[in-house]
Scaffold this active site. Structure first.
Site, PDB file in Angstrom:
ATOM      1  CD  GLU A  35      -2.434   1.641   2.290  1.00  0.00           C
ATOM      2  OE1 GLU A  35      -2.335  -0.225   3.431  1.00  0.00           O
ATOM      3  OE2 GLU A  35      -4.004   2.591   2.492  1.00  0.00           O
ATOM      4  NE  ARG A 262       3.437  -7.442  10.410  1.00  0.00           N
ATOM      5  CZ  ARG A 262       2.498  -6.970   9.697  1.00  0.00           C
ATOM      6  NH1 ARG A 262       2.405  -7.452   8.210  1.00  0.00           N
ATOM      7  NH2 ARG A 262       2.911  -5.233   9.614  1.00  0.00           N
ATOM      8  CE  LYS A 272       3.283   0.376   4.509  1.00  0.00           C
ATOM      9  NZ  LYS A 272       2.431  -0.139   3.354  1.00  0.00           N
TER      10      LYS A 272
HETATM   11  P1  ATP Z   1       2.481  -1.572   7.931  1.00  0.00           P
HETATM   12  O1  ATP Z   1       1.434  -2.253   9.247  1.00  0.00           O
HETATM   13  O2  ATP Z   1       3.541  -1.944   8.112  1.00  0.00           O
HETATM   14  O3  ATP Z   1       1.920  -0.357   7.019  1.00  0.00           O
HETATM   15  P2  ATP Z   1       1.252  -2.787   5.347  1.00  0.00           P
HETATM   16  O4  ATP Z   1       1.350  -5.240   5.742  1.00  0.00           O
HETATM   17  O5  ATP Z   1       0.465  -3.034   6.221  1.00  0.00           O
HETATM   18  O6  ATP Z   1       2.476  -3.047   6.778  1.00  0.00           O
HETATM   19  P3  ATP Z   1       1.644  -3.365   3.265  1.00  0.00           P
HETATM   20  O7  ATP Z   1       2.128  -2.510   2.091  1.00  0.00           O
HETATM   21  O8  ATP Z   1      -0.173  -3.839   3.114  1.00  0.00           O
HETATM   22  O9  ATP Z   1       2.022  -2.924   4.439  1.00  0.00           O
HETATM   23  O10 ATP Z   1       2.242  -5.032   2.984  1.00  0.00           O
HETATM   24  C1  ATP Z   1       3.145  -4.998   1.496  1.00  0.00           C
HETATM   25  C2  ATP Z   1       2.826  -6.280   1.642  1.00  0.00           C
HETATM   26  O11 ATP Z   1       4.028  -6.609   2.799  1.00  0.00           O
HETATM   27  C3  ATP Z   1       2.584  -6.807   2.428  1.00  0.00           C
HETATM   28  O12 ATP Z   1       1.637  -8.421   1.893  1.00  0.00           O
HETATM   29  C4  ATP Z   1       2.535  -7.485   3.586  1.00  0.00           C
HETATM   30  O13 ATP Z   1       1.749  -9.053   4.115  1.00  0.00           O
HETATM   31  C5  ATP Z   1       4.059  -7.310   4.173  1.00  0.00           C
HETATM   32  N1  ATP Z   1       4.553  -7.252   4.851  1.00  0.00           N
HETATM   33  C6  ATP Z   1       4.079  -5.911   5.188  1.00  0.00           C
HETATM   34  N2  ATP Z   1       5.161  -5.710   6.557  1.00  0.00           N
HETATM   35  C7  ATP Z   1       5.500  -7.188   6.493  1.00  0.00           C
HETATM   36  C8  ATP Z   1       6.564  -7.431   7.850  1.00  0.00           C
HETATM   37  N3  ATP Z   1       6.297  -7.079   8.996  1.00  0.00           N
HETATM   38  N4  ATP Z   1       6.907  -9.142   7.184  1.00  0.00           N
HETATM   39  C9  ATP Z   1       6.897  -9.205   6.059  1.00  0.00           C
HETATM   40  N5  ATP Z   1       5.995  -8.910   5.689  1.00  0.00           N
HETATM   41  C10 ATP Z   1       5.578  -7.981   5.900  1.00  0.00           C
HETATM   42 MG    MG Z   2      -1.659  -3.028   4.646  1.00  0.00          MG
END
Ligand code: ATP
Ligand code: MG
Length: 562
Positions: A35, A262, A272
């Protein structure tokens, strides 16, 4: 063959099984779906390395799909940064795609749902809807609007789309089951009214699709074979499948969602939203502050793409939540920098040494190996003269036998140069040492082959010639948080654990003259001090170095203890 199988992670095992059951290998297709609401962090690197790694192992395409359905938080700046970071990590996507490209298709499918009597417009407020949802132990209750006619729903949804309703007044919900044991199946919202301009579609839309509705259908549109996400989406899998069922045509491939744990890293936060708080509240100097666990922060700090890929590989893919020790990341960057960086000398906390028996106007050029780990790295010239700087902590007037550095009446070797002996000190009125007076053994030059050069003395210390040294700024970093898991405390905000000493700026460090022309991004080992790189702020007339990581190897020590 069985040997090879053992090293497969569980996602690869799932894929192997699907292939053995008849899935055509040419149908394999993956995606990384960020995102664009912030910069990528080291957790994302796990997902990037996993997805793009699968692409490489199976020679399958991997799409970069921006999951951009929430215009309130998303920006072009983030899109650009994400692309830069993935490229820098060394990966290439097959296609650059956006969920927002599918807004029309998703809308058409929503109409289809309404026509099949599987979606309805709800006029209630989000609070009312929340109350009716029930709890995990108590079933929910139906919305009074659940049994609207198809015609009425079509008309209302159209009005939502046309902007005739205010935000929060109407939503479109899937009609599933208000008594499902899975709360997410209790008539989830698929569209909400949002009168915000979108970074790509501008003001075209007054309604935006929700994550669950968008994600699975986007996977279907792109014909992603394995949609890999993190564990918090496990409960969503049932809904993902329900949504797919509504549009699936068995001439097409049916995407499969699978979840892995994660990546969490000790002594930092990995979200983020939280990282954005640090940036917005000025607690760090931007997303690429070298203390941040972002890819751009690590890059600026001096990390290499390979070290991050190697770290992701070693840390592995897990089924259960866990915390990876940050020392493992440090171990990987150290092993790589050990192989590739030239050795140089720098003094961060200088004290002056005068070599009293060295001629006043003499200077000589010493030759030093650039990297003992790399025979092709060559040599460089280091000027030596009567007055040099050494580290304050490398000298003591008196010290016990375990102090292998310079002390009065004892000898030490100057790295790449001579053996010196400390004879006396000159102090200022506060008792601080201003100068250390030494004598040198003129026959002891390193590498000269003489008997004296082979003489064993206990310690070797680094130095720079005062006349030739270049003044530089050096930034030393410590952990950004003092707590191993700063966001795990229920009663405390993670920011309470910020380490007030995470950045130490040294304005008056001195580096050897070979560094005068060092370019931004170049990496070095400052002997005995650690690995450093040239910061983005650096200028020819004002060099700035970051310490990427000190030399001490805490990870290897921990492994030994086990
Ligand atoms: P954040 O909480 O940091 O915003 P998010 O999951 O909302 O993380 P996204 O941009 O939606 O962030 O993530 C893109 C991809 O990266 C998704 O498939 C997510 O599952 C993966 N991802 C995000 N954070 C992690 C993590 N800490 N470890 C492994 N994969 C991750
Ligand atoms: Mg997300």
């Amino acid at each position: 063959m069985s040997e090879e199988k053992k090293s497969l992670n569980f996602i690869e095992q799932i894929i192997e099984e699907d292939l053995s059951k008849g899935l055509d290998k040419s149908k394999l297709r993956f995606r990384f779906p960020p995102e664009p609401n912030g910069y990528l962090h080291i957790g994302h690197a796990a997902s990037i390395c996993l997805n793009f790694g699968l692409g490489q192992s199976y020679n399958a395409p991997v799409n970069l799909r921006f999951d951009d359905t929430n215009p309130t938080k998303e920006e072009q700046e983030y899109v650009d940064a994400i692309k830069q970071d993935i490229k820098w990590l060394g990966f290439e996507w097959a296609e650059e795609l956006y969920s927002s490209d599918y807004f029309q298709q998703l809308y058409d499918w929503a109409i289809l749902l309404i026509k099949k009597n599987k979606a309805y417009v709800d006029d209630q407020s989000s609070d009312e809807i929340a109350v009716q949802k029930g709890t995990p132990t108590q079933v929910g209750s139906n919305s009074p609007f659940r049994d609207r006619s198809v015609e009425e729903n079509l008309a209302l949804f159209e009005k939502m789309k046309n902007g005739n309703f205010e935000e929060g007044s109407h939503v479109l919900r899937a009609k599933i089951d208000m008594s499902s044991t899975n709360m997410l199946m209790r008539d989830p919202i698929i569209y909400r009214v949002l009168k915000k301009s979108h970074h790509r579609t501008g003001n075209d839309w007054n309604i935006y699709p929700m994550y669950d509705w968008t994600h699975g259908e986007s996977d279907y549109i792109e014909q992603i074979s394995h949609s890999i996400c993190t564990l918090e989406f496990k409960n969503h899998r049932e809904l993902y499948n329900w949504f797919l069922d509504q549009v699936y045509d068995d001439n097409n491939l049916r995407p499969k969602q699978r979840e892995f744990a994660r990546r969490n890293l000790s002594y930092t936060v990995m979200s983020k939203r939280k990282l954005l708080q640090l940036v917005e509240e000025g607690l760090v100097n931007g997303w690429d502050d070298p203390r941040m666990p972002t890819i751009s922060g690590l890059r600026r700090r001096g990390y290499t793409p390979k070290s991050i890929r190697d770290f992701s590989e070693t840390a592995g893919i897990a089924k259960r939540d866990n915390v990876t020790d940050i020392a493992l990341l440090e171990f990987h960057i150290k092993s790589e920098l050990n192989k590739i960086t030239p050795r140089v000398m720098a003094v961060l906390d200088p004290v002056k040494v005068v070599i009293t028996n060295y001629p006043e106007n003499k200077e000589e050029i010493l030759i030093a190996e650039n990297n003992p780990e790399d025979e092709n790295a060559g040599t460089r010239e280091i000027p030596f003269s009567r007055e040099i700087y050494i580290e304050k902590e490398d000298f003591r007037e008196q010290a016990n036998k375990k102090f292998f550095r310079l002390k009065l009446d004892k000898e030490v070797r100057l790295k790449n140069a001579y053996i010196i002996k400390a004879n006396s000190v000159v102090k200022d009125e506060n008792g601080e040492i201003n100068e250390i007076h030494c004598t040198y053994d003129k026959d002891s030059k390193s590498g000269s082959g003489s008997e004296a050069s082979k003489r064993k003395v206990k310690g070797t210390i680094h130095w720079v010639s005062i006349e030739h040294a270049v003044q530089a700024e050096v930034r030393l970093y410590d952990r950004l948080f003092t707590d191993e898991a700063p966001d795990s405390h229920k009663d405390k905000d993670f920011k309470e654990f910020i380490n007030p000493y995470s950045l130490k700026i040294i304005k008056n460090a001195y580096v050897e003259p070979s560094l005068k022309s060092a370019k931004i991004g170049e990496r070095f080992q400052f002997q005995r001090l650690g690995y450093f790189n040239v910061d983005d702020d650096s200028k020819t007339e004002h060099l700035v170095f970051n310490r990427t990581v000190p030399l001490r190897d805490s990870w290897a020590k921990m492994e030994q203890k086990k």
